[in-house]
Design a protein around this motif. Structure first.
Motif, PDB file in Angstrom:
ATOM      1  N   ARG A   9       0.841  -1.194   0.000  1.00 43.36           N
ATOM      2  CA  ARG A   9       0.000   0.000   0.000  1.00 43.36           C
ATOM      3  C   ARG A   9       0.878   1.247   0.000  1.00 43.36           C
ATOM      4  O   ARG A   9       0.564   2.239  -0.664  1.00 43.36           O
ATOM      5  CB  ARG A   9      -0.918  -0.015   1.216  1.00 43.36           C
ATOM      6  N   GLY A  10       1.998   1.184   0.726  1.00 46.18           N
ATOM      7  CA  GLY A  10       2.916   2.313   0.767  1.00 46.18           C
ATOM      8  C   GLY A  10       3.520   2.629  -0.587  1.00 46.18           C
ATOM      9  O   GLY A  10       3.740   3.795  -0.920  1.00 46.18           O
ATOM     10  N   VAL A  11       3.800   1.593  -1.386  1.00 49.06           N
ATOM     11  CA  VAL A  11       4.350   1.804  -2.730  1.00 49.06           C
ATOM     12  C   VAL A  11       3.346   2.579  -3.584  1.00 49.06           C
ATOM     13  O   VAL A  11       3.692   3.557  -4.247  1.00 49.06           O
ATOM     14  CB  VAL A  11       4.722   0.463  -3.403  1.00 49.06           C
ATOM     15  N   TYR A  12       2.093   2.133  -3.567  1.00 53.54           N
ATOM     16  CA  TYR A  12       1.054   2.841  -4.328  1.00 53.54           C
ATOM     17  C   TYR A  12       0.887   4.267  -3.800  1.00 53.54           C
ATOM     18  O   TYR A  12       0.823   5.221  -4.578  1.00 53.54           O
ATOM     19  CB  TYR A  12      -0.281   2.097  -4.258  1.00 53.54           C
ATOM     20  N   GLY A  13       0.819   4.414  -2.478  1.00 50.77           N
ATOM     21  CA  GLY A  13       0.626   5.733  -1.889  1.00 50.77           C
ATOM     22  C   GLY A  13       1.729   6.702  -2.248  1.00 50.77           C
ATOM     23  O   GLY A  13       1.472   7.863  -2.580  1.00 50.77           O
ATOM     24  N   SER A  14       2.963   6.231  -2.210  1.00 54.33           N
ATOM     25  CA  SER A  14       4.101   7.081  -2.560  1.00 54.33           C
ATOM     26  C   SER A  14       4.028   7.525  -4.015  1.00 54.33           C
ATOM     27  O   SER A  14       4.264   8.697  -4.333  1.00 54.33           O
ATOM     28  CB  SER A  14       5.400   6.319  -2.294  1.00 54.33           C
TER      29      SER A  14
END
Length: 141
Positions: A9-14
């Motif tokens: 989720r962090g990859v997408y959010g970034s």
């Protein structure tokens, strides 16, 4: 698995935050793209748009207030039911939603190159089944 899901989720959010910042949408509130996506993909009453946030009604209302005051959403009474409120995207909201979709597609494409489109489709199906099973009282027995 939970740690991997959080990191993913962090990859997408970034990627999304970077794309929005680069496109001039640097005032997007945290979780704002979730609401914009719900409205863009489903057209929504206010209740529907914030249903998946997993926050209190007060926090969801504050997020929508921020999106309205920053020009991403418009809020109006539902013409069919005055007790309900509808939210629609402004031109700025549509542009931010488009940038968000482009960022998501970029991550999806990188992922497909890394593991193959079939693996990505399988992962999406598995995660979808996990989400759908959340209401099953026997899941995990």
């Amino acid at each position: 698995m939970p740690a991997l899901l959080g990191a993913a989720r962090g990859v997408y959010g970034s990627q999304i935050r970077s794309a929005l910042r680069d496109s001039g949408f640097d005032d997007m509130p945290r979780r704002g793209t979730f609401v914009l996506g719900a409205v863009a993909n489903h057209g929504s009453t206010l209740a529907d748009a914030v249903a998946g946030l997993g926050t209190t009604k007060q926090a969801a209302s504050q997020l929508v207030d921020a999106l309205v005051s920053r020009g991403y959403l418009e809020r109006a009474p539902d013409p069919d039911d005055r007790r309900r409120v509808t939210v629609t995207l402004t031109d700025q909201g549509r542009a931010a939603a488009k940038e968000t979709q482009t960022a998501i597609r970029a991550v999806d494409q990188r992922l497909a190159r890394a593991v193959g489109a079939e693996q990505v489709a399988t992962t999406r199906a598995v995660l979808g089944a996990l989400v759908e099973s959340s209401g099953d009282p026997h899941f995990g027995d």
